[in-house]
Motif scaffolding. Structure first.
Motif, PDB file in Angstrom:
ATOM      1  N   SER A 136       0.838  -1.199   0.000  1.00  0.00           N
ATOM      2  CA  SER A 136       0.000   0.000   0.000  1.00  0.00           C
ATOM      3  C   SER A 136       0.875   1.252   0.000  1.00  0.00           C
ATOM      4  CB  SER A 136      -0.912   0.006   1.229  1.00  0.00           C
ATOM      5  OG  SER A 136      -0.146   0.167   2.406  1.00  0.00           O
ATOM      6  N   LYS A 137       0.335   2.320  -0.553  1.00  0.00           N
ATOM      7  CA  LYS A 137       1.087   3.578  -0.589  1.00  0.00           C
ATOM      8  C   LYS A 137       1.378   4.078   0.816  1.00  0.00           C
ATOM      9  CE  LYS A 137      -0.629   5.064  -5.122  1.00  0.00           C
ATOM     10  NZ  LYS A 137      -1.312   6.120  -5.893  1.00  0.00           N
ATOM     11  N   SER A 138       0.428   3.882   1.718  1.00  0.00           N
ATOM     12  CA  SER A 138       0.634   4.355   3.090  1.00  0.00           C
ATOM     13  C   SER A 138       1.815   3.649   3.742  1.00  0.00           C
ATOM     14  CB  SER A 138      -0.634   4.140   3.922  1.00  0.00           C
ATOM     15  OG  SER A 138      -0.978   2.763   3.967  1.00  0.00           O
ATOM     16  N   GLU A 139       2.049   2.380   3.384  1.00  0.00           N
ATOM     17  CA  GLU A 139       3.181   1.641   3.944  1.00  0.00           C
ATOM     18  C   GLU A 139       4.505   2.209   3.431  1.00  0.00           C
ATOM     19  OE1 GLU A 139       4.560  -3.040   4.513  1.00  0.00           O
ATOM     20  OE2 GLU A 139       2.748  -2.541   3.382  1.00  0.00           O
ATOM     21  N   ILE A 140       4.526   2.592   2.154  1.00  0.00           N
ATOM     22  CA  ILE A 140       5.744   3.184   1.582  1.00  0.00           C
ATOM     23  C   ILE A 140       6.005   4.558   2.206  1.00  0.00           C
ATOM     24  CG2 ILE A 140       6.917   3.854  -0.540  1.00  0.00           C
ATOM     25  CD1 ILE A 140       6.226   0.861  -0.269  1.00  0.00           C
TER      26      ILE A 140
END
Length: 538
Positions: A136-140
């Motif tokens: 997920s983008k939030s993880e990156i």
């Protein structure tokens, strides 16, 4: 009228760009340091890690004096979105957490973690995300924040906040201009690590989904231009563009204007005109954080100036004292009239107050000029009103008027001339025949204005607290009076409800009091009569 997307793409294909007003062409002096590969230096004995190296808030300290830390271990953490952690740049023992001279023009002290290095460079465990496009983008974004990355082009804005943009982006601009004289750290980084910069661009594209990527490199860096062109050649949406050499083409607003013709509003952001910009050093750090799991603990720093016998670019661990860098660059103090060490370039840099100042995330250059190499502050003479500064200003300001009002501390008038639109590029001071350090006056004025705003804000908060207290006391008083009024009403109502009974009770009470008084009077009279009788008998 600004160009639309199709017009911009048309001109990019033809390598036909726009221009920005003003600007200057100072002597580049980059060949002093850009002729050799980036060097690795021995570790210093100690590092001084300031707890705040970005625009935002300081995190909470996670270590204490006496703790042993590893390379890459987080020293601070915070739940605040504007906080960026700092990390130990090598392994060792925490020997102090106190005030230390800062990398700031003021030379003021700031809270710093000092680590005595053990020389082992023992590394903490890193967690790479090589499959980032499946996450997920939030993880990156969380990984970027955890790595402590902030803009490395000079501003120091938290990169995770910038990368969390939800507005549509037409152009992701990668800034490889590095237009200031002497500095060549980004040049060498692009030449030697173009592929990792490309990885950072790929990660940003995954997060931001721009229509096009523009990698901008000044035309005085042909090797960097070539290596980045090769690294990006497989991506149809990546355009490596050669930008004409002119200072300050690397300024955010100026570069956007050169590439797209669009002007960022005075109070706006690049995203308002469909653009986002990242420095090549920031892209490299993003790739390190995501692909290797490595936090930001070092950066490339240019060591240059004619008072150094071995100018070069080096990988400098964050927190390294400038004294350590000078030692390995061959500092020759006899070539200077007095010790003068500049952090940054000759246009936007500032003179350090101590060689114990540490390298921070925004440190890109240490300039050590020989005698006569750069003008001195003492050379300032009276303004001759030639208007050369206005002609050179890339922000289309009136530096002369801002200077007069800033020097006279007429800050309201200085702001009327858009003082805060000044990007402090130093072009005005460069062309000034009177050698007036104009940017110095602007920085001082801005600092004073910010301080006034802080004091005004504090006074306003105090006024609000005082008024709130007064209002609370008034409400309490009114509540007491209302309570007494209601009690009186209740008594009156009770009397009316009782009617004659209440009056009878009052009358009876009065009668009892009258009878009691009469009885007391009768007793008094009887006692007096008895006393008189006894007196007569005698």
């Amino acid at each position: 009228m600004f160009a639309d997307y199709d017009q911009i793409m048309e001109r990019l294909a033809l390598q036909q760009l726009w221009d920005f007003p003003g600007g200057v062409h100072p002597a580049e002096k980059k060949s002093l340091s850009n002729q050799s590969n980036i060097a690795r230096l021995p570790l210093p004995d100690v590092v001084h890690i300031p707890l705040k190296q970005h625009i935002g808030v300081q995190g909470d300290v996670l270590v204490k004096v006496g703790d042993t830390v590893k390379k890459g271990q987080a020293l601070t953490a915070s739940e605040n979105a504007f906080a960026v952690p700092v990390h130990a740049s090598s392994s060792g023992e925490v020997i102090a957490i106190d005030e230390h001279v800062s990398a700031h023009p003021s030379g003021m002290s700031e809270l710093t973690v000092t680590i005595k290095l053990d020389g082992l460079d023992t590394q903490a465990e890193f967690t790479p995300l090589t499959d980032y496009n499946k996450r997920s983008k939030s993880e990156i974004i969380e990984a970027i924040c955890r790595a402590g990355i902030s803009g490395m082009g000079g501003a120091g804005f938290p990169t995770h906040l910038k990368s969390n943009n939800v507005q549509p982006i037409e152009f992701l601009i990668i800034n490889g201009i590095e237009c200031e004289p002497y500095i060549s750290s980004d040049d060498r980084l692009m030449r030697e690590h173009a592929w990792q910069i490309r990885q950072g661009i790929d990660i940003l594209c995954y997060l931001l989904n721009p229509k096009q990527v523009i990698v901008a490199v000044e035309d005085n860096k042909p090797e960097a231009l070539e290596t980045l062109s090769i690294a990006c050649q497989q991506q149809d949406t990546y355009h490596v563009v050669s930008v004409p050499t002119k200072y300050p083409a690397g300024g955010e607003k100026q570069l956007i204007q050169v590439l797209t013709s669009r002007e960022v509003p005075a109070t706006g952001l690049p995203v308002d005109v469909g653009c986002l910009m990242y420095n090549v050093g920031t892209c490299y750090a993003i790739a390190d954080a995501v692909m290797e799991g490595k936090p930001l603990i070092e950066r490339v720093v240019t060591l240059t100036g004619e008072a150094l016998s071995a100018p070069k670019n080096v990988w400098a661990r964050l927190g390294t004292p400038i004294k350590h860098l000078l030692k390995h660059a061959g500092y020759e103090s006899e070539k200077q009239s007095y010790p003068r060490i500049i952090m940054g370039g000759p246009m936007m840099g500032f003179t350090l107050s101590s060689v114990q100042v540490p390298v921070v995330k925004t440190t890109n250059c240490i300039l050590v000029p020989a005698k006569g190499e750069l003008p001195l502050v003492e050379d300032e003479r009276a303004c001759i009103r030639c208007s050369a500064c206005a002609d050179a200003c890339p922000a289309s300001l009136l530096p002369q008027q801002m200077f007069w009002h800033s020097k006279a501390k007429e800050y309201d008038k200085a702001q009327e001339y858009n003082l805060f639109d000044c990007i402090e590029c130093g072009a005005c001071a460069y062309v000034c025949p009177s050698e007036i350090p104009l940017v110095h006056y602007y920085r001082k004025a801005k600092a004073d204005i910010r301080q006034q705003r802080v004091e005004k804000e504090r006074a306003e908060k105090a006024r609000i607290r005082f008024e709130a207290r007064q209002e609370r006391l008034l409400k309490e008083k009114q509540a007491r009076e209302e309570k007494h009024r209601l009690a009186a009403q209740a008594r009156q109502k009770a009397m009316k409800t009782d009617g004659g009974a209440a009056k009878d009770k009052i009358a009876a009470a009065l009668a009892r009091a009258k009878a009691k008084k009469a009885a007391l009077a009768k007793q008094s009279d009887s006692a007096q009569t008895l006393n008189d009788s006894k007196a007569n008998d005698e």
